[in-house]
Design a protein around this motif. Structure first.
Motif, short mmCIF file in Angstrom:
data_model
loop_
_atom_site.label_atom_id
_atom_site.label_comp_id
_atom_site.label_asym_id
_atom_site.label_seq_id
_atom_site.Cartn_x
_atom_site.Cartn_y
_atom_site.Cartn_z
N LEU A 281 0.84 -1.19 0.00
CA LEU A 281 0.00 0.00 0.00
C LEU A 281 0.88 1.25 0.00
CD1 LEU A 281 -2.51 -1.11 2.80
CD2 LEU A 281 -3.00 -1.00 0.35
N ASP A 282 0.41 2.31 -0.63
CA ASP A 282 1.13 3.58 -0.58
C ASP A 282 1.08 4.13 0.84
OD1 ASP A 282 1.72 3.43 -3.26
OD2 ASP A 282 0.09 4.74 -3.89
N HIS A 283 2.24 4.58 1.34
CA HIS A 283 2.38 5.04 2.73
C HIS A 283 3.04 6.42 2.67
CE1 HIS A 283 3.55 5.42 6.82
NE2 HIS A 283 4.54 4.53 6.86
N ARG A 284 2.36 7.44 3.21
CA ARG A 284 2.83 8.82 3.05
C ARG A 284 4.14 9.06 3.79
NH1 ARG A 284 -1.54 13.31 2.93
NH2 ARG A 284 -2.16 12.43 4.92
N ALA A 285 5.04 9.79 3.12
CA ALA A 285 6.34 10.17 3.70
C ALA A 285 6.58 11.64 3.38
CB ALA A 285 7.46 9.31 3.13
N ILE A 286 6.58 12.48 4.40
CA ILE A 286 6.82 13.92 4.23
C ILE A 286 8.20 14.23 4.80
CG2 ILE A 286 6.07 16.24 4.88
CD1 ILE A 286 3.23 15.15 5.11
N GLY A 287 9.06 14.78 3.98
CA GLY A 287 10.39 15.16 4.43
C GLY A 287 10.43 16.61 4.89
N VAL A 288 11.62 17.18 4.91
CA VAL A 288 11.73 18.59 5.27
C VAL A 288 11.29 19.48 4.11
CG1 VAL A 288 13.49 18.30 7.03
CG2 VAL A 288 14.19 18.57 4.66
N VAL A 289 11.21 18.91 2.91
CA VAL A 289 10.64 19.58 1.75
C VAL A 289 9.28 18.95 1.49
CG1 VAL A 289 10.84 19.98 -0.72
CG2 VAL A 289 12.87 20.16 0.75
N TYR A 290 8.25 19.77 1.35
CA TYR A 290 6.91 19.23 1.14
C TYR A 290 6.10 20.19 0.28
CZ TYR A 290 2.20 17.47 2.22
OH TYR A 290 0.93 16.98 2.15
N ARG A 291 5.37 19.62 -0.66
CA ARG A 291 4.45 20.39 -1.49
C ARG A 291 3.12 19.65 -1.52
NH1 ARG A 291 8.27 22.36 -6.59
NH2 ARG A 291 9.73 23.59 -5.31
N PRO A 292 2.15 20.13 -0.77
CA PRO A 292 0.86 19.43 -0.68
C PRO A 292 0.21 19.19 -2.04
CG PRO A 292 0.99 21.17 0.98
CD PRO A 292 2.19 21.34 0.08
N GLU A 293 0.46 20.07 -3.00
CA GLU A 293 -0.19 19.92 -4.30
C GLU A 293 0.28 18.67 -5.06
OE1 GLU A 293 3.39 22.67 -4.97
OE2 GLU A 293 1.84 22.34 -3.43
N ARG A 294 1.37 18.05 -4.60
CA ARG A 294 1.89 16.85 -5.26
C ARG A 294 1.32 15.55 -4.67
NH1 ARG A 294 8.36 18.27 -6.14
NH2 ARG A 294 8.03 20.07 -7.51
N GLU A 295 0.37 15.66 -3.77
CA GLU A 295 -0.18 14.48 -3.12
C GLU A 295 -0.74 13.46 -4.10
OE1 GLU A 295 -0.97 13.35 0.25
OE2 GLU A 295 0.78 14.54 0.74
N ARG A 296 -1.23 13.90 -5.23
CA ARG A 296 -1.87 12.96 -6.16
C ARG A 296 -0.88 11.99 -6.78
NH1 ARG A 296 -5.01 16.71 -10.23
NH2 ARG A 296 -3.12 17.95 -9.86
N TRP A 297 0.40 12.41 -6.93
CA TRP A 297 1.36 11.54 -7.61
C TRP A 297 2.67 11.35 -6.83
CZ3 TRP A 297 0.38 16.54 -9.13
CH2 TRP A 297 1.46 17.43 -9.12
N GLY A 298 2.89 12.10 -5.77
CA GLY A 298 4.13 11.98 -5.02
C GLY A 298 3.88 11.84 -3.53
N ASN A 299 4.94 11.92 -2.75
CA ASN A 299 4.88 11.95 -1.29
C ASN A 299 4.49 10.60 -0.66
OD1 ASN A 299 5.41 14.72 -1.47
ND2 ASN A 299 3.23 15.24 -1.47
N TYR A 300 4.52 9.52 -1.42
CA TYR A 300 4.14 8.21 -0.87
C TYR A 300 5.20 7.16 -1.23
CZ TYR A 300 -0.50 9.97 0.29
OH TYR A 300 -1.55 10.69 0.84
N VAL A 301 5.37 6.18 -0.33
CA VAL A 301 6.32 5.09 -0.53
C VAL A 301 5.54 3.77 -0.52
CG1 VAL A 301 8.32 3.87 0.41
CG2 VAL A 301 8.18 6.37 0.60
#
Length: 430
Positions: free
Chosen positions: A371-391
């Motif tokens: 399953l995709d599991h969210r990972a937010i680093g010290v750099v984050y852009r909420p608008e990329r949630e649809r295709w990024g920010n997940y492992v």
């Protein structure tokens, strides 16, 4: 999906106060290393629950030190404060407020201050040899470690100063610019590698005699600064060849440092790092990219019975982060987790803060599903949630336990980013 929801609810345990951590303490049993993650570097609840678990491990299970994803020189100042060393800051807040490497909010925040003040008070009632330490095990502090080591040698072991100055002179033309050194080491016929290795070798010669005659804690710190110089030099050179190689240099350094601390500071350790380091890389897409990490290395070196990996995740809320590397920190919204993710599953099934302890034997199927599991680093852009920010993650293999927080809030930093803050060159943002 309803079957998944039933299985999730069957495994979920309420998470309201420290007493609700009892099932996790039972799972930890006699493990020597408990590595506690975070799904972002800027979320209050992750830090608060991590501190709550650590307090119980220290007070009830005899854990001897905390090792964090921070620089050795900065965290050693905190260590001196919490262990009430002579000449150290009386309030750990002063030591934490002095952090000057971006992103300062990772450690210079109210939650870490509160924990370190608790740790100092806990230590005040104990004899000096039994006091609990706080150490940074990251690799970025090449120049600070180099300068701190030279100062220490001048005062305590002047016979090694010439070797240290040779290494310092090698790095000096690059100032504190990791990028400049990295590119120079690629195109120039020589690098500072040998100077760094010679420095560490000279520090380790005669160690036993010095430990008997001097302050073992102080000398250990000097040797660790020398080890940082060696591995940081390797890290910057590796960055030019690829992010996977530099990532591996960094995580191997952190586990090597932890192993040295287990010998020096006590045989039971709590580790604080991002999920991306703590969770076993083999249960993610990291392994396919040739990357290892702290969680995998700990299991390989110490075995599953001696290591417990604890992950975090959240559905929505807020976070402190920067929109780019080195950018001014800001409070950002964290939107609801995207559909089909681990966090969305837990929200839909439970909808409240919960603790999950992975069963040792037979376990429900959702724990073995990728399953995709969210990972937010010290750099984050909420608008990329649809295709990024997940492992992509198999939860039951990546962690031994998981704390889910349905609604989260940003950390409270001690100060705004400073104009003179050092921004390190890195190949990843966690």
């Amino acid at each position: 999906m309803s079957t998944d929801h039933d299985d999730v609810r069957a495994l979920a345990r309420p998470l309201r106060d420290e007493a609700d951590l009892d099932p996790l303490l039972e799972r930890i049993e006699d493990a020597r290393i408990v590595a506690i993650g975070e799904a972002s570097h800027g979320t209050h609840e992750y830090y608060a629950w991590r501190a709550a678990l650590t307090r119980r491990l220290v007070a009830e299970r005899g854990f001897r030190f905390v090792a964090v994803e921070g620089d050795w020189p900065d965290c050693y100042r905190v260590n001196r404060s919490v262990r009430l060393r002579e000449g150290a800051d009386e309030d750990p807040r002063d030591a934490l407020d002095a952090f000057a490497r971006w992103p300062t909010w990772m450690w210079a925040n109210d939650d870490v201050v509160q924990f370190c003040r608790w740790l100092r008070a806990f230590n005040a009632a104990r004899p000096e040899p039994d006091r609990i330490g706080f150490y940074g095990i990251d690799v970025y502090s090449l120049w600070d470690s180099m300068q701190g080591l030279v100062e220490w040698l001048r005062e305590h072991e002047p016979q090694h100063v010439d070797t240290a100055m040779q290494a310092l002179r090698c790095f000096e033309p690059f100032g504190e610019d990791g990028a400049e050194y990295a590119f120079a080491s690629r195109f120039a016929p020589t690098s500072c590698e040998q100077a760094a290795v010679d420095l560490l070798r000279s520090m380790c010669q005669g160690r036993g005699r010095e430990e008997l005659e001097g302050d073992p804690e102080s000398r250990f710190s000097a040797e660790q600064n020398a080890a940082v110089v060696v591995d940081a030099e390797r890290y910057y050179r590796a960055m030019i060849r690829g992010s996977a190689e530099s990532w591996n240099v960094r995580d191997v350094h952190m586990v090597d440092t932890l192993d040295r601390l287990l010998t020096h500071a006590g045989d039971k350790a709590v580790v604080w790092e991002h999920n991306t380091h703590i969770g076993d890389a083999r249960a993610t897409d990291m392994a396919g990219a040739g990357m290892t990490n702290v969680g995998q290395l700990l299991r390989e070196r110490h075995g599953g019975d001696d290591v417990v990996l604890v992950g975090f995740g959240g559905h929505r809320g807020g976070v402190v982060a920067g929109e780019s590397w080195g950018a001014q920190m800001e409070r950002m919204p964290v939107p609801p987790a995207r559909g089909g993710s681990l966090e969305a599953l837990l929200h839909d099934a439970v909808g409240a803060d919960a603790l999950f302890v992975v069963p040792r034997g037979e376990r429900p199927a959702w724990l073995d599903r990728r399953l995709d599991h969210r990972a937010i680093g010290v750099v984050y852009r909420p608008e990329r949630e649809r295709w990024g920010n997940y492992v992509p993650t198999v939860l039951g293999e990546r962690y031994d336990a998981f704390l889910y927080l349905d609604d989260t809030s940003p950390l409270q930093p001690l100060h705004l980013e400073r104009a003179d803050e050092h921004v390190p060159l890195v190949s990843e943002a966690v």
